[in-house]
Design an enzyme around this catalytic site. Structure first.
Site, PDB file in Angstrom:
ATOM      1  CE  LYS A  69      -3.665   2.091   2.877  1.00  0.00           C
ATOM      2  NZ  LYS A  69      -4.462   1.869   4.104  1.00  0.00           N
ATOM      3  CB  SER A 140      -7.600   3.835   3.346  1.00  0.00           C
ATOM      4  OG  SER A 140      -6.776   3.139   4.279  1.00  0.00           O
ATOM      5  CB  SER A 164      -7.996   1.036   6.218  1.00  0.00           C
ATOM      6  OG  SER A 164      -8.568   2.295   6.435  1.00  0.00           O
TER       7      SER A 164
END
Length: 420
Positions: A69, A140, A164
């Site tokens: 990420k 996210s 997330s």
């Protein structure tokens, strides 16, 4: 993941061939899914060839590609966190600690995947849900879940401050494992709210995700240790779940509970001893206060309206009110977990409904309380919604520090047979 690891260990598959397989898949589908920010093709192939030349396999992760990420540092790449405020960020000069540990275990960094801005709620990235390109993959860690679901990586790193990791896994039909809150150090990870920020793992199954977490988690978490005794599964009942959960979601989680019971596990129901909605409220107060203090110097004209507004709101929270919220959170944790035994795992939906249409990251209301309550959380694949055909995920939660117990169940014969 276990099949890939076994094939590499036996020599049936090379790391280089595996990396090429995923690079080909990225080339075939990512123009539509848009999970990836940077693909390190040449670097990943070079790392694979070096690992193939080693006579001893370092760990079960040896030769397996990992997506990272874009709030986590990878040396040689900028960490932009999907924010215009970091558009000119220089390439990282060192890996984040979790990335360094994965490299040491023989994992291969395939590249970086999309996130919402600063791993917050908005703006959302261009990533789409591979099950239905009109829907969100969640957030996210949007790119992490989508990359796994699209078959462009077998494993991925995400971060969780609210919901997330576990929510996008539920929306994309993938597995996740979020260690106990703050159990994994965040050096080299862009912060949001340090009391909650935790690096989590994605895989095709929750078992795969737990294997990845074992590769970067501290040894004292016991993620790779001996298997625990069979747990008791408690289907959690709470007013928030009753009010928000869609019938199709509840049906799939109930079916999963039935399958767990049929496998020989003890499965029953239990009332939440603390209202999850109350935990939601105190989590938000702590998050706002910490996000405001963490990002007080951000150029607010270069971040999204939601983040800018919440930074301002967080800065308006006094130190006394912030400390009171932390104290309240500690009381909630103690009261909630005191009602359960050391062998209990809690089961509930990962989200109120299937992934909504794109433009939002969906509803994190079921995940956030358990991030705040501090224990490890796995996302299991409960099934497919009858009305939409979209994935339904379920959370399996344990008390703070009970990471080994949760991982031990995910590595058990029951979890393997049920393909959790």
């Amino acid at each position: 993941m276990r099949d890939l690891s076994a094939a590499i260990r036996s020599g049936e598959l090379t790391a280089e061939a595996l990396v090429r397989r995923y690079l080909d898949r990225i080339a075939a589908v990512d123009a539509d899914v848009q999970a990836w920010v940077h693909v390190l093709a040449d670097e990943a192939l070079a790392a694979a060839r070096a690992l193939d030349s080693e006579s001893v396999k370092r760990s079960p992760l040896h030769g397996l590609p990992v997506a990272v990420k874009d709030v986590i540092d990878v040396r040689g790449l900028p960490t932009r966190a999907n924010s215009a405020s970091r558009a000119d960020a220089e390439p990282a000069t060192a890996d984040a600690t979790v990335v360094a540990h994965l490299r040491a275990a023989g994992a291969i960094v395939l590249g970086k995947v999309h996130t919402t801005e600063f791993a917050y709620f908005a703006p959302v990235p261009p990533t789409r849900n591979p099950w239905d390109l009109s829907r969100t993959p969640g957030g996210s860690s949007a790119g992490s879940g989508a990359a796994i679901a699209a078959g462009t990586a077998p494993l991925a790193l995400g971060t969780q401050t609210a919901g997330s990791v576990n929510r996008p896994a539920g929306y994309t039909g993938t597995g996740a494992f979020k260690p106990s809150t703050l159990a994994v150090g965040g050096v080299g990870v862009v912060p949001l709210a340090p009391s909650f920020d935790t690096v989590g793992a994605f895989g095709a199954s929750a078992q795969d995700a737990a294997y990845l977490a074992a590769g970067y988690g501290a040894a004292h978490l016991g993620l790779a240790g001996p298997r625990a005794a069979a747990p008791r599964i408690l289907v959690l009942e709470d007013a928030l779940i009753s009010r928000l959960a869609a019938p199709g979601t509840l049906a799939q989680v109930a079916d999963l509970a039935d399958r767990l019971r049929a496998s020989g596990l003890r499965v029953s129901r239990a009332e939440s001893s603390v209202a999850l909605e109350a935990v939601l409220l105190v989590h938000r107060r702590v998050l706002l206060a910490e996000a405001g203090r963490t990002h007080a110097r951000l150029p607010l004209d270069l971040v999204g309206d939601r983040l800018a507004g919440d930074i301002a709101e967080g800065l308006a929270i006094s130190d006394a009110d912030y400390l009171a919220a932390l104290s309240q959170l500690a009381r909630f944790r103690q009261e909630f977990w005191a009602g359960f035994g050391p062998n209990d795992l809690l089961l509930l939906p990962a989200a109120p409904d299937v992934a909504p249409q794109d433009g939002t990251t969906g509803d994190p209301s079921f995940v956030i309380p358990f991030t705040a309550l501090g224990g490890p959380i796995a996302t299991l694949r409960a099934g497919l919604d009858d009305a939409t055909g979209m994935p339904v995920g379920a959370l399996l939660c344990a008390a703070p520090g009970a990471d080994a117990r949760l991982a031990g169940f995910l590595f058990s014969d029951v979890a393997t047979q049920l393909d959790l």
